[in-house]
Design a protein around this motif. Structure first.
Motif, PDB file in Angstrom:
ATOM      1  N   THR A  52      -6.293  -4.218  -5.081  1.00 12.10           N
ATOM      2  CA  THR A  52      -6.628  -3.549  -3.848  1.00 12.10           C
ATOM      3  C   THR A  52      -5.650  -3.805  -2.966  1.00 12.10           C
ATOM      4  OG1 THR A  52      -9.013  -3.806  -4.339  1.00 12.10           O
ATOM      5  CG2 THR A  52      -8.420  -3.339  -2.269  1.00 12.10           C
ATOM      6  N   GLN A  53      -5.068  -5.075  -2.830  1.00 12.21           N
ATOM      7  CA  GLN A  53      -3.835  -5.399  -1.967  1.00 12.21           C
ATOM      8  C   GLN A  53      -2.672  -4.303  -2.139  1.00 12.21           C
ATOM      9  OE1 GLN A  53      -2.794  -9.339  -1.483  1.00 12.21           O
ATOM     10  NE2 GLN A  53      -2.706  -9.159   0.624  1.00 12.21           N
ATOM     11  N   LEU A  56      -3.136  -0.621  -1.362  1.00 11.24           N
ATOM     12  CA  LEU A  56      -3.079  -0.472  -0.207  1.00 11.24           C
ATOM     13  C   LEU A  56      -1.715  -0.678   0.538  1.00 11.24           C
ATOM     14  CD1 LEU A  56      -6.569  -2.061   1.341  1.00 11.24           C
ATOM     15  CD2 LEU A  56      -5.815   0.465   0.933  1.00 11.24           C
ATOM     16  N   TYR A  60       0.614   2.004   2.504  1.00 11.49           N
ATOM     17  CA  TYR A  60       1.106   2.053   3.962  1.00 11.49           C
ATOM     18  C   TYR A  60       2.485   2.104   3.958  1.00 11.49           C
ATOM     19  CZ  TYR A  60      -3.442   0.229   5.380  1.00 11.49           C
ATOM     20  OH  TYR A  60      -4.835   0.212   5.734  1.00 11.49           O
ATOM     21  N   VAL A  95     -12.378   3.699  -0.183  1.00  8.88           N
ATOM     22  CA  VAL A  95     -10.839   3.879   0.040  1.00  8.88           C
ATOM     23  C   VAL A  95     -10.271   4.657  -1.232  1.00  8.88           C
ATOM     24  CG1 VAL A  95      -8.996   2.105  -0.567  1.00  8.88           C
ATOM     25  CG2 VAL A  95     -10.923   1.598   1.000  1.00  8.88           C
TER      26      VAL A  95
END
Length: 100
Positions: A52-53, A56, A60, A95
């Motif tokens: 997930t990190q 994301l 970004y 998400v």
């Protein structure tokens, strides 16, 4: 005569002592297997967190998502349903849907 009584007591207490030792060993094995399960769950949940990190971070940094990254994160969301609670897996699904 006195020696005969003690042998009878030992005969009676022997199986009880052995049963107690066996019960203690079984309890220790249960504790070890429970700790092993918790460790495996932690590793799998940590993998979901890292995926997930990464997902994301790619959003970004690039403000877009490649199809390969989206597929990996979709697989992560499917696994999260079984390993995480409803609130966290719902958040990951949100998400994913917003990234789509």
């Amino acid at each position: 005569m006195c020696d005969l009584r003690w042998t009878e007591y030992l005969k009676a207490l022997g199986p009880t002592l052995i049963a107690g030792i066996v019960a203690y060993i079984a309890w220790q094995q249960w504790r070890v297997s429970r700790a092993t399960l918790r460790e495996k769950l932690y590793e799998r949940r940590w993998e979901i967190f890292i995926n997930t990190q990464r997902f994301l971070r790619s959003i970004y940094e690039d403000a877009k998502v490649s199809s390969e990254e989206f597929q990996k994160f979709s697989e992560t969301c499917r696994r999260a349903r079984f390993l995480l609670g409803d609130d966290l897996s719902g958040y990951l699904e949100e998400v994913r849907s917003r990234a789509a």
